[in-house]
Design an enzyme around this catalytic site. Structure first.
Site, short mmCIF file in Angstrom:
data_model
loop_
_atom_site.label_atom_id
_atom_site.label_comp_id
_atom_site.label_asym_id
_atom_site.label_seq_id
_atom_site.Cartn_x
_atom_site.Cartn_y
_atom_site.Cartn_z
N HIS A 8 0.82 -1.21 0.00
CA HIS A 8 0.00 0.00 0.00
C HIS A 8 0.86 1.26 0.00
O HIS A 8 2.06 1.23 0.29
CB HIS A 8 -0.91 0.00 1.23
CG HIS A 8 -0.13 -0.04 2.52
ND1 HIS A 8 0.47 1.08 3.07
CD2 HIS A 8 0.18 -1.06 3.34
CE1 HIS A 8 1.10 0.75 4.18
NE2 HIS A 8 0.95 -0.55 4.37
N GLU A 82 -2.52 -7.18 6.99
CA GLU A 82 -1.19 -7.25 7.58
C GLU A 82 -1.16 -8.29 8.71
O GLU A 82 -2.18 -8.60 9.33
CB GLU A 82 -0.79 -5.87 8.13
CG GLU A 82 0.61 -5.79 8.72
CD GLU A 82 1.72 -6.14 7.74
OE1 GLU A 82 1.80 -7.33 7.36
OE2 GLU A 82 2.50 -5.24 7.38
#
Length: 219
Positions: A8, A82
């Site tokens: 990201h 994550e």
């Protein structure tokens, strides 16, 4: 199939080097938004047929410009989020605990999947959820797919599943925001990393100049 794992764009937590893994998480900084906006041009040579992102909003914001440019929907999957920091989430800003977080994740990739992040998930649980999304992607029949995910998750999964990426390579090669790891293969036949942030990956995980990295920063 061709699998593009994209980290990201930059977040406020990245700027401060903080562990921030909880859902939904922060959005993007101004730089992060520019990095996301640059993805369509950076991936212009890729025939992207499907686009996935995690449940953390920073990946969805990062994927949005590419989705708009290619006319694709962003498929959101929790399996791409994550690695949970567990008890270490509250100890953000502490370098010692950040190192423990990465040491644990890389131990999973080295085969110690039964280890558990303090107060968080085990390696077996992380790999199972990430593998499930990759299996779904492979079953779709798409030739090239982008998965917008997270730095530790990408590095750990690639070290565990790509036969030419070992833990040492993944530990030494941080992935900048909007950095891309390109792999080829399948869940059945296994995966080979072709490039890491624009540098070719050789048989033993050795890098060399190739392609162009996506503009970004470390953190």
């Amino acid at each position: 199939m061709r699998l593009l794992l994209v980290r990201h764009g930059q977040t406020p937590a990245n700027v401060e080097y903080l562990l921030d893994t909880a859902v939904p998480g922060p959005g993007l900084t101004e730089l992060g938004a520019r990095q996301a906006a640059a993805l369509p041009e950076a991936l212009a040579d890729e025939d992207v047929e499907a686009l996935y992102a995690s449940t953390l909003v920073r990946t969805q914001y990062t994927a949005a410009p590419l989705a708009a440019a290619r006319g694709l929907d962003v498929v959101v999957r929790d399996g791409l989020r994550e690695i949970s920091a567990g008890d270490l989430e509250a100890l953000r800003g502490d370098a010692e605990h950040g190192e423990l977080y990465l040491r644990t994740a890389f131990a999973w990739a080295a085969g110690e999947a039964d280890l558990r992040m303090p107060g968080g998930e085990s390696g077996a649980e992380f790999l199972a959820r990430y593998d499930a999304v990759v299996a779904e992607v492979a079953a779709s029949g798409a030739g090239t797919v982008v998965l917008v995910s997270h730095g530790a998750a990408i590095r750990t999964w690639a070290a565990a599943r790509a036969h030419n990426v070992d833990v040492s390579f993944a530990a030494e090669h941080r992935l900048a925001n909007t950095g891309v790891v390109v792999l080829e293969g399948s869940p059945t036949d296994g995966w080979k990393a072709l490039s890491w942030a624009g540098a070719a990956v050789g048989p033993a995980g050795e890098g060399g100049p190739a392609g162009r990295p996506v503009e970004g920063v470390r953190g």
